[in-house]
Design a protein around this motif. Structure first.
Motif, PDB file in Angstrom:
ATOM      1  N   ILE A  16       0.864  -1.187   0.000  1.00 17.02           N
ATOM      2  CA  ILE A  16       0.000   0.000   0.000  1.00 17.02           C
ATOM      3  C   ILE A  16       0.894   1.228   0.000  1.00 17.02           C
ATOM      4  N   THR A  17       0.360   2.338  -0.464  1.00 16.11           N
ATOM      5  CA  THR A  17       1.143   3.577  -0.507  1.00 16.11           C
ATOM      6  C   THR A  17       1.123   4.248   0.859  1.00 16.11           C
ATOM      7  N   VAL A  18       2.060   5.140   1.056  1.00 16.16           N
ATOM      8  CA  VAL A  18       2.111   5.855   2.327  1.00 16.16           C
ATOM      9  C   VAL A  18       0.880   6.749   2.490  1.00 16.16           C
ATOM     10  N   SER A  19       0.352   7.237   1.387  1.00 18.22           N
ATOM     11  CA  SER A  19      -0.872   8.057   1.442  1.00 18.22           C
ATOM     12  C   SER A  19      -2.060   7.240   1.941  1.00 18.22           C
ATOM     13  N   GLU A  20      -2.146   6.009   1.465  1.00 19.53           N
ATOM     14  CA  GLU A  20      -3.220   5.121   1.927  1.00 19.53           C
ATOM     15  C   GLU A  20      -3.073   4.825   3.414  1.00 19.53           C
ATOM     16  N   PHE A  21      -1.841   4.631   3.843  1.00 19.95           N
ATOM     17  CA  PHE A  21      -1.585   4.373   5.257  1.00 19.95           C
ATOM     18  C   PHE A  21      -1.944   5.590   6.099  1.00 19.95           C
ATOM     19  N   GLU A  22      -1.557   6.760   5.635  1.00 18.87           N
ATOM     20  CA  GLU A  22      -1.845   7.997   6.364  1.00 18.87           C
ATOM     21  C   GLU A  22      -3.354   8.200   6.504  1.00 18.87           C
ATOM     22  N   ASN A  23      -4.083   7.974   5.433  1.00 24.67           N
ATOM     23  CA  ASN A  23      -5.544   8.100   5.481  1.00 24.67           C
ATOM     24  C   ASN A  23      -6.151   7.101   6.462  1.00 24.67           C
ATOM     25  N   TRP A  24      -5.600   5.889   6.470  1.00 27.83           N
ATOM     26  CA  TRP A  24      -6.096   4.877   7.395  1.00 27.83           C
ATOM     27  C   TRP A  24      -5.854   5.309   8.842  1.00 27.83           C
ATOM     28  N   LEU A  25      -4.673   5.871   9.117  1.00 24.69           N
ATOM     29  CA  LEU A  25      -4.341   6.350  10.463  1.00 24.69           C
ATOM     30  C   LEU A  25      -5.365   7.368  10.958  1.00 24.69           C
ATOM     31  N   TYR A  26      -5.638   8.351  10.107  1.00 18.80           N
ATOM     32  CA  TYR A  26      -6.538   9.436  10.501  1.00 18.80           C
ATOM     33  C   TYR A  26      -7.987   8.985  10.658  1.00 18.80           C
ATOM     34  N   ASN A  27      -8.291   7.829  10.076  1.00 17.44           N
ATOM     35  CA  ASN A  27      -9.662   7.323  10.161  1.00 17.44           C
ATOM     36  C   ASN A  27      -9.806   6.151  11.135  1.00 17.44           C
ATOM     37  N   SER A  28      -8.744   5.843  11.846  1.00 19.84           N
ATOM     38  CA  SER A  28      -8.802   4.764  12.825  1.00 19.84           C
ATOM     39  C   SER A  28      -9.285   5.311  14.166  1.00 19.84           C
ATOM     40  N   GLU A  29     -10.449   4.879  14.599  1.00 22.22           N
ATOM     41  CA  GLU A  29     -11.018   5.376  15.857  1.00 22.22           C
ATOM     42  C   GLU A  29     -10.126   5.035  17.049  1.00 22.22           C
TER      43      GLU A  29
END
Length: 202
Positions: A16-29
């Motif tokens: 996965i790209t770092v952008s996808e990871f970053e988005n996942w981080l910000y959306n992880s409750e």
């Protein structure tokens, strides 16, 4: 948090790209709700992933929280895949040199030792005891064995432990398809004859 560890590993192996990871981080409750109480979460989310130096900070955090083996495992998966698809011996040898940067004599990592042993044999080509194709075939063979081994494990802990066990060399590399197959299916040949061919004199 197993999900986080898997996401981190997927970033490291470029799944996965770092952008996808970053988005996942910000959306992880869980991560957002525990930023104040969990320094690791806070450090992860504080990295500027748009900065060119994000990888160094990211890998330092991974090393601090999971140890070096996860980093070594991810590097091996990425580089072994590149070795299998390498087109010439110079690229192949350079990739092996990247792998053995993680090797030291005190390590329990047997897989790294296999690559270190092969790397040390490169000079045999100039001496006429090994040819380019044999060296490349051995590198691709070891790489395929390793990837074949780890893909059979579901958990990262099992994959990491695979670094510390020897590769079962009762398989051969089907060069046409870059696949590992049981040696028993390879009629009228041996591993030594068809794959390794060490010390062949010119």
């Amino acid at each position: 948090m197993k999900a986080l560890k898997h996401k981190i590993f997927n970033v490291l192996i470029e799944k996965i790209t770092v952008s996808e990871f970053e988005n996942w981080l910000y959306n992880s409750e869980e991560i957002i709700e525990n930023l104040d109480s969990n320094p690791y979460y806070f450090d992860l989310i504080s990295i500027n992933y748009k900065n060119d130096k994000w990888q160094n900070e990211f890998k330092n955090l991974v090393k601090k929280n999971y140890g070096t083996d996860l980093l070594i495992l991810s590097r091996l998966e990425v580089i072994c895949s590149k070795i299998i698809h390498s087109k010439n011996i110079n690229d192949c040898h350079w990739l092996i040199s990247e792998i053995i940067k993680d090797y030291n004599y005190e390590t329990e990592n047997i897989v790294l030792f296999d690559f270190y042993s092969l790397y040390s044999q490169f000079d045999l080509i100039n001496l006429g005891y090994m040819n380019d194709s044999n060296y490349s075939s051995e590198a691709k063979y070891i790489s395929s064995l390793f990837l074949n081994k780890v893909e059979n494990f579901n958990s990262l802990d099992e994959k990491v432990n695979a670094l510390k066990s020897s590769l079962e060399k009762n398989f051969f590399l089907d060069r046409k398809n870059n696949k590992i197959k049981p040696i028993s299916n390879y009629q009228n040949s041996t591993l030594k004859q068809k794959i390794l061919a060490f010390f062949k004199k010119s």
